[in-house]
Design a protein around this motif. Structure first.
Motif, PDB file in Angstrom:
ATOM      1  N   PHE A  80       0.881  -1.171   0.000  1.00 20.36           N
ATOM      2  CA  PHE A  80       0.000   0.000   0.000  1.00 20.36           C
ATOM      3  C   PHE A  80       0.915   1.216   0.000  1.00 20.36           C
ATOM      4  O   PHE A  80       1.653   1.433   0.974  1.00 20.36           O
ATOM      5  CB  PHE A  80      -0.919   0.016   1.223  1.00 20.36           C
ATOM      6  CG  PHE A  80      -2.013  -1.010   1.168  1.00 20.36           C
ATOM      7  CD1 PHE A  80      -2.858  -1.093   0.062  1.00 20.36           C
ATOM      8  CD2 PHE A  80      -2.203  -1.899   2.210  1.00 20.36           C
ATOM      9  CE1 PHE A  80      -3.856  -2.051   0.001  1.00 20.36           C
ATOM     10  CE2 PHE A  80      -3.202  -2.861   2.158  1.00 20.36           C
ATOM     11  CZ  PHE A  80      -4.031  -2.929   1.046  1.00 20.36           C
ATOM     12  N   THR A 139       2.038   1.805  14.567  1.00 16.93           N
ATOM     13  CA  THR A 139       1.600   0.997  13.422  1.00 16.93           C
ATOM     14  C   THR A 139       0.275   0.307  13.733  1.00 16.93           C
ATOM     15  O   THR A 139      -0.122   0.172  14.899  1.00 16.93           O
ATOM     16  CB  THR A 139       2.632  -0.114  13.119  1.00 16.93           C
ATOM     17  OG1 THR A 139       2.797  -0.889  14.306  1.00 16.93           O
ATOM     18  CG2 THR A 139       3.968   0.464  12.676  1.00 16.93           C
ATOM     19  N   ALA A 140      -0.360  -0.185  12.670  1.00 17.73           N
ATOM     20  CA  ALA A 140      -1.600  -0.942  12.854  1.00 17.73           C
ATOM     21  C   ALA A 140      -1.319  -2.247  13.594  1.00 17.73           C
ATOM     22  O   ALA A 140      -2.158  -2.726  14.358  1.00 17.73           O
ATOM     23  CB  ALA A 140      -2.236  -1.233  11.502  1.00 17.73           C
ATOM     24  N   SER A 141      -0.153  -2.831  13.364  1.00 17.31           N
ATOM     25  CA  SER A 141       0.174  -4.082  14.054  1.00 17.31           C
ATOM     26  C   SER A 141       0.125  -3.870  15.569  1.00 17.31           C
ATOM     27  O   SER A 141      -0.434  -4.685  16.313  1.00 17.31           O
ATOM     28  CB  SER A 141       1.574  -4.562  13.668  1.00 17.31           C
ATOM     29  OG  SER A 141       1.695  -4.689  12.283  1.00 17.31           O
ATOM     30  N   HIS A 182      -4.574  -9.718   8.079  1.00 16.64           N
ATOM     31  CA  HIS A 182      -3.146  -9.390   8.044  1.00 16.64           C
ATOM     32  C   HIS A 182      -2.367 -10.237   9.056  1.00 16.64           C
ATOM     33  O   HIS A 182      -2.888 -10.597  10.121  1.00 16.64           O
ATOM     34  CB  HIS A 182      -2.964  -7.898   8.377  1.00 16.64           C
ATOM     35  CG  HIS A 182      -1.569  -7.430   8.154  1.00 16.64           C
ATOM     36  ND1 HIS A 182      -0.665  -7.266   9.180  1.00 16.64           N
ATOM     37  CD2 HIS A 182      -0.916  -7.116   7.014  1.00 16.64           C
ATOM     38  CE1 HIS A 182       0.484  -6.855   8.679  1.00 16.64           C
ATOM     39  NE2 HIS A 182       0.362  -6.757   7.365  1.00 16.64           N
ATOM     40  N   THR A 239      -5.328  -7.003   3.048  1.00 14.49           N
ATOM     41  CA  THR A 239      -4.037  -6.648   2.458  1.00 14.49           C
ATOM     42  C   THR A 239      -3.901  -7.152   1.018  1.00 14.49           C
ATOM     43  O   THR A 239      -3.403  -6.429   0.158  1.00 14.49           O
ATOM     44  CB  THR A 239      -2.915  -7.222   3.339  1.00 14.49           C
ATOM     45  OG1 THR A 239      -3.223  -6.895   4.693  1.00 14.49           O
ATOM     46  CG2 THR A 239      -1.571  -6.640   2.970  1.00 14.49           C
ATOM     47  N   ASP A 264      -9.855  -3.992  11.703  1.00 20.01           N
ATOM     48  CA  ASP A 264      -8.586  -3.563  11.104  1.00 20.01           C
ATOM     49  C   ASP A 264      -8.900  -2.916   9.754  1.00 20.01           C
ATOM     50  O   ASP A 264      -9.217  -3.602   8.790  1.00 20.01           O
ATOM     51  CB  ASP A 264      -7.672  -4.787  10.931  1.00 20.01           C
ATOM     52  CG  ASP A 264      -6.372  -4.453  10.209  1.00 20.01           C
ATOM     53  OD1 ASP A 264      -6.167  -3.271   9.851  1.00 20.01           O
ATOM     54  OD2 ASP A 264      -5.561  -5.378  10.000  1.00 20.01           O
ATOM     55  N   ASN A 293      -4.730   3.715   9.409  1.00 25.10           N
ATOM     56  CA  ASN A 293      -3.377   4.291   9.359  1.00 25.10           C
ATOM     57  C   ASN A 293      -3.310   5.527   8.469  1.00 25.10           C
ATOM     58  O   ASN A 293      -3.202   5.383   7.246  1.00 25.10           O
ATOM     59  CB  ASN A 293      -2.399   3.267   8.765  1.00 25.10           C
ATOM     60  CG  ASN A 293      -1.864   2.280   9.764  1.00 25.10           C
ATOM     61  OD1 ASN A 293      -2.152   2.370  10.943  1.00 25.10           O
ATOM     62  ND2 ASN A 293      -1.076   1.337   9.289  1.00 25.10           N
ATOM     63  N   HIS A 295      -0.799   7.000   7.982  1.00 22.30           N
ATOM     64  CA  HIS A 295       0.493   6.886   7.284  1.00 22.30           C
ATOM     65  C   HIS A 295       0.390   5.999   6.039  1.00 22.30           C
ATOM     66  O   HIS A 295       1.386   5.828   5.338  1.00 22.30           O
ATOM     67  CB  HIS A 295       1.620   6.443   8.225  1.00 22.30           C
ATOM     68  CG  HIS A 295       1.658   4.977   8.588  1.00 22.30           C
ATOM     69  ND1 HIS A 295       1.996   4.545   9.839  1.00 22.30           N
ATOM     70  CD2 HIS A 295       1.431   3.853   7.885  1.00 22.30           C
ATOM     71  CE1 HIS A 295       1.973   3.213   9.886  1.00 22.30           C
ATOM     72  NE2 HIS A 295       1.627   2.773   8.694  1.00 22.30           N
ATOM     73  N   LYS A 296      -0.788   5.469   5.774  1.00 20.88           N
ATOM     74  CA  LYS A 296      -0.940   4.777   4.493  1.00 20.88           C
ATOM     75  C   LYS A 296      -1.543   5.723   3.450  1.00 20.88           C
ATOM     76  O   LYS A 296      -0.911   6.016   2.450  1.00 20.88           O
ATOM     77  CB  LYS A 296      -1.809   3.525   4.661  1.00 20.88           C
ATOM     78  CG  LYS A 296      -1.051   2.343   5.281  1.00 20.88           C
ATOM     79  CD  LYS A 296      -1.875   1.078   5.261  1.00 20.88           C
ATOM     80  CE  LYS A 296      -1.045  -0.181   5.448  1.00 20.88           C
ATOM     81  NZ  LYS A 296      -0.205  -0.204   6.652  1.00 20.88           N
TER      82      LYS A 296
END
Ligand code: PLP
Length: 461
Positions: A80, A139-141, A182, A239, A264, A293, A295-296
């Motif tokens: 992504f 992060t998403a994680s 994910h 994903t 998610d 996110n 940041h994506k």
């Protein structure tokens, strides 16, 4: 460094960055570096004395830039894509300049309060209810890890916080996500003591969406066997294909069975800022936690994950532990971020998102995402019009999964040829056991010209 030297070099670095961003054509998108190339060109020991920025910049150009895969390139179409936008870069500069640690409110009231403010803004932008408390993680994680840690605290048979999850009488925990979820969900299961075997992967339909009936049947089977279901992770924008799980139906199952629902939406959640895409989050108002996110796909430089929780008291139960030296006078009248997360120290990440939203305005952000979705449709139409290719999954967002109607070897050769051109970078996945190419659009600077050029290279014989 004197203030004058700082200004002189600051201007040089800004010039350098501006030049880098405005000439993407100078760089191959996927780095040609071989393992060890970067290290072998740099001294193995640190310099004993100071070096000049002239020398450092020379090495940046000579060694570091060729060793980069250029995520900020408009023809980066792999995974992504993301964007280090100019206002976001300014935000990062200020974050480093202030260098505050927002572990508790007192250690920088502005860091805590701006974070709360921009998380409220984003919650409004995507249409989640005010009952969600937002916080910024890296992060998403890690957001999903926090969600599942809070979910684990909800089991009533045992105080996980006090007793842990092993030993006599400990329930055997089970959590559920689709087989398209994910890998961070599985990693959370590993890290939280649930184990990989404790994650039940639920089958999907022909469009890669979790089947809510199979989910409910799996939960019932586990209950009959004396296991302890505690959480479900649904994905909005998986994903591989960006499929959307039926969150409302999954929420029904979770409320019938009393399980925590985490959503998610790491990549796709940003699309909900478009009124015409709001429906992608149908049912998310009933989730216990949610992650997306910026940041994506919201033009914010790495890293900034927006984590929302409707039961923040459970996060507190999982993570609050206040050493004497961290106690402050404000008590419950303020948020002390450390009470809700595993980490203590916190970067002031809110600044860059604040800059991004203020610079573009919500309408400006909508316009970029709308354009990316249009470009993905355009690319899909190119694929559909060429009888040598096939589309492998629906494209609800800005990602297209496609392949040559041929074997894996031919598709691998296609992907290798395209990436070796240096002109663009696409990635791959495996769908219905077939190697599949994947083109995702999400960089601010990607335009129709880049998408047309990408297709020309992909379709070249
Ligand atoms: N969830 C989904 C659906 C993703 O697609 C990704 C990454 O692409 C992640 C989670 C992990 O995101 P992060 O790198 O922020 O941990």
């Amino acid at each position: 460094m004197t203030p004058d030297e700082f200004k002189q070099w600051g201007y040089r670095f800004v010039d350098w960055i501006s030049d880098y961003l405005s000439h993407p054509e100078r760089h191959v998108v996927l780095s040609n570096a071989k393992p060890g190339d970067v290290r072998s060109q740099l001294p193995s020991m640190p310099p004993e004395g100071p070096e000049s920025f002239d020398q450092i910049l020379r090495d940046l150009d000579r060694v570091i830039v060729p060793g980069l895969t250029h995520w900020n390139h408009p023809s980066f179409f792999a995974y992504f894509p993301n964007t280090g936008s100019e206002p976001g870069i300014f935000g990062e500069m200020l974050t480093a300049a202030f260098n505050v640690n927002g572990m508790v409110w007192q250690t920088s009231p502005a860091a805590t309060e701006l974070e709360e403010l921009v998380m409220d803004w984003l919650r409004e932008m995507v249409g989640l209810p005010v009952t969600f408390k937002g916080m910024i993680l890296d992060t998403a994680s890690i957001s999903t890890f926090h969600a599942l840690a809070a979910a684990r605290e909800c089991i009533t048979e045992r105080s996980v916080r006090e007793e842990g999850i092993s030993g006599p009488g400990a329930p055997v925990l089970r959590m559920y996500a689709s087989e398209q979820a994910h890998s961070s969900v599985e990693k959370s299961a590993m890290a939280l003591g649930i184990g990989r075997r404790g994650l039940v992967k639920i089958g999907t339909d022909a469009e890669f969406r979790m089947d809510a009936q199979i989910l409910e049947a799996a939960i019932e089977k586990d209950l009959r066997e004396g296991l302890r279901p505690f959480a479900v992770v649904a994905t909005v924008g998986t994903t591989s294909t960006t499929s959307i799980d039926p969150v409302a139906r999954i929420a029904d199952v979770c409320s019938r069975k009393g399980l925590w629902l985490h959503v998610d939406a790491a990549y796709a959640g940003s699309a909900a800022i478009l009124p015409e895409m709001r429906h992608i989050l149908d049912g998310c108002d009933r989730a216990d936690s949610f992650v997306t996110n910026p940041h994506k796909w919201l033009l914010t430089p790495m890293d900034l994950s927006a984590f929302y929780c409707r039961r923040p008291e459970m996060l507190k139960r999982a993570f609050s532990l206040t050493a004497d030296y961290l106690k402050t006078l404000e008590g419950d009248s303020v948020t002390n971020a450390m009470d809700y997360t595993l980490q203590l120290g916190r970067r002031f990440r809110a600044l860059k998102f604040w800059m991004v939203v203020r610079h573009y305005g919500v309408e400006g952000l909508r316009a970029r995402i709308r354009e990316h979705i249009r470009l993905a449709k355009l690319f899909a139409s190119f694929v559909e019009s060429d009888p040598r290719f096939e589309i492998m999954a629906p494209s609800p967002f800005s990602t297209v999964c496609f392949r040559l109607k041929a074997g894996d070897a031919e598709n691998q050769a296609l992907i290798d040829r395209v990436n070796a051109s240096g002109k663009l970078f696409i990635s791959h996945t495996r769908l219905k056991e077939k190697l599949t190419a994947r083109l995702a659009i999400g960089n601010l600077r990607s335009s129709e010209e880049h998408v047309r050029a990408a297709w020309e290279i992909i379709a070249a014989r």
